[in-house]
Design a protein around this motif. Sequence first.
Motif, mmCIF file in Angstrom:
data_model
loop_
_atom_site.group_PDB
_atom_site.id
_atom_site.type_symbol
_atom_site.label_atom_id
_atom_site.label_comp_id
_atom_site.label_asym_id
_atom_site.label_seq_id
_atom_site.Cartn_x
_atom_site.Cartn_y
_atom_site.Cartn_z
ATOM 1 N N GLU A 26 0.883 -1.306 -0.042
ATOM 2 C CA GLU A 26 -0.009 -0.013 -0.244
ATOM 3 C C GLU A 26 0.952 1.302 0.128
ATOM 4 O OE1 GLU A 26 -3.159 2.753 -0.165
ATOM 5 O OE2 GLU A 26 -3.313 0.471 -0.204
ATOM 6 N N GLY A 27 0.864 1.915 -0.989
ATOM 7 C CA GLY A 27 1.423 3.473 -1.041
ATOM 8 C C GLY A 27 2.850 3.220 -1.521
ATOM 9 N N GLN A 28 3.427 1.947 -1.934
ATOM 10 C CA GLN A 28 4.849 1.750 -2.249
ATOM 11 C C GLN A 28 4.916 2.021 -3.677
ATOM 12 O OE1 GLN A 28 7.504 1.049 -0.314
ATOM 13 N NE2 GLN A 28 6.170 1.073 1.444
ATOM 14 N N GLY A 29 5.953 2.943 -3.932
ATOM 15 C CA GLY A 29 6.142 3.170 -5.427
ATOM 16 C C GLY A 29 6.831 1.878 -6.170
ATOM 17 N N MET A 30 6.024 1.559 -7.420
ATOM 18 C CA MET A 30 6.530 0.522 -8.108
ATOM 19 C C MET A 30 7.018 0.701 -9.353
ATOM 20 S SD MET A 30 5.533 -1.943 -5.899
ATOM 21 C CE MET A 30 5.803 -3.517 -6.851
ATOM 22 N N VAL A 31 7.945 -0.006 -9.911
ATOM 23 C CA VAL A 31 8.379 0.086 -11.225
ATOM 24 C C VAL A 31 7.552 -1.532 -11.676
ATOM 25 C CG1 VAL A 31 10.333 -0.520 -12.930
ATOM 26 C CG2 VAL A 31 10.355 0.945 -10.778
ATOM 27 N N LEU A 32 6.754 -1.140 -12.728
ATOM 28 C CA LEU A 32 5.949 -2.400 -13.387
ATOM 29 C C LEU A 32 6.179 -2.787 -15.043
ATOM 30 C CD1 LEU A 32 2.839 -2.015 -11.521
ATOM 31 C CD2 LEU A 32 4.694 -3.354 -10.987
ATOM 32 N N ARG A 33 6.123 -3.916 -15.458
ATOM 33 C CA ARG A 33 6.089 -4.012 -16.728
ATOM 34 C C ARG A 33 4.940 -3.220 -17.514
ATOM 35 N NH1 ARG A 33 8.411 -8.601 -18.489
ATOM 36 N NH2 ARG A 33 7.728 -8.229 -20.575
ATOM 37 N N GLU A 34 4.717 -3.547 -18.629
ATOM 38 C CA GLU A 34 3.712 -3.011 -19.529
ATOM 39 C C GLU A 34 2.353 -3.625 -19.278
ATOM 40 O OE1 GLU A 34 5.326 -6.226 -21.816
ATOM 41 O OE2 GLU A 34 6.220 -4.446 -20.690
ATOM 42 N N PRO A 35 1.063 -3.368 -19.531
ATOM 43 C CA PRO A 35 -0.143 -3.824 -19.037
ATOM 44 C C PRO A 35 -0.311 -5.319 -19.651
ATOM 45 C CG PRO A 35 -0.540 -1.618 -19.526
ATOM 46 C CD PRO A 35 0.884 -1.804 -20.036
ATOM 47 N N GLY A 36 0.397 -5.638 -20.691
ATOM 48 C CA GLY A 36 0.128 -7.034 -21.242
ATOM 49 C C GLY A 36 1.066 -8.005 -20.441
ATOM 50 N N SER A 37 1.824 -7.542 -19.646
ATOM 51 C CA SER A 37 2.868 -8.517 -18.854
ATOM 52 C C SER A 37 2.007 -9.336 -17.889
ATOM 53 C CB SER A 37 3.850 -7.813 -18.121
ATOM 54 O OG SER A 37 4.550 -8.306 -17.027
ATOM 55 N N MET A 38 2.362 -10.601 -17.849
ATOM 56 C CA MET A 38 1.732 -11.460 -16.792
ATOM 57 C C MET A 38 2.184 -11.132 -15.324
ATOM 58 S SD MET A 38 -0.707 -13.591 -16.123
ATOM 59 C CE MET A 38 -0.862 -13.612 -17.975
ATOM 60 N N THR A 39 3.335 -10.749 -15.157
ATOM 61 C CA THR A 39 3.755 -10.399 -13.837
ATOM 62 C C THR A 39 2.981 -8.954 -13.250
ATOM 63 O OG1 THR A 39 5.526 -9.010 -14.671
ATOM 64 C CG2 THR A 39 6.228 -11.120 -14.033
#
Length: 284
Positions: free
Chosen positions: A184-197
């Motif tokens: 909750e509230g943590q800054g995240m680096v994520l893959r693109e929306p099509g990524s399963m992760t």
Amino acid sequence: MNLFQLRAFDAVAKEGSFTRAAERLFISQPAVTGHVKALEAHYHVLLLRRGARTVSLTPEGKQLASITHALFGLADEAHAWLEARREVLSGQLAIAADSPQQVMPLLARLREHHPGVVVQLTLGNAQSTLDALLAEQVDVALITTAAPRHGLHLQPLAASRLLLLLPIGHPWAGCPAVRVAQLEGQGMVLREPGSMTRQTLETACQHAAAKPQVMLVVGSREAVGEAVAAGLGLGVVLSGELSPDPRLCTVPLLGEGLEQPHMLACLARRRELKLIRTVFELAG
């Protein structure tokens, strides 16, 4: 020269019996006898001495047998070689995968057993991998969490679990596990929306009523690792997909829906094509 007659003589010379020679050649005993008699009559030479229960070679028969053994030995060797080559696969195989760590061992087994197969590998996220298969741009796809659908043949492989990716000095780096609710509230680096992760994390966060902040979106797991190492946010990665990096560490996440199966897929109507069937057999 009649090779059928020579083959019959050679079989009798090896077996010492017309009956066993017939069994060796899968023909009748009278046929073997007829071939040998015809050979002797044509060349006016006695090759075999026929007893009540035994057959022996004359001196001329022994000399001819030394030739026919070599001749048909080479023929048998050629037959064995051709049979072995018939089992060797060749050709081109296009594979798409959303996990290089999962697909590379499979490709290594394919190369070991069938070195004549040329593989074209395309790497992408789960959605692009599935799209390539459905559009028949590839023959086989290795996909994380593919949903069953009509016309798609799926074979389960291994399963991976979502891990939290942290810079080595992060306060959570030494924790045995982190609950999804703690994001909750943590800054995240994520893959693109099509990524399963990413889809897996978002689903787990919905179950835990957690809303992390997406600080950066990147297009590869390698970029996620670089961004996390640079302190741009926390990341997620499936177990087994992160190469060793002294700047990073992983911590198990606790929550619902964090385990994801890897599936080998092809179009159902192409399942029995020899090359595709072989890939599925090697995948086990």
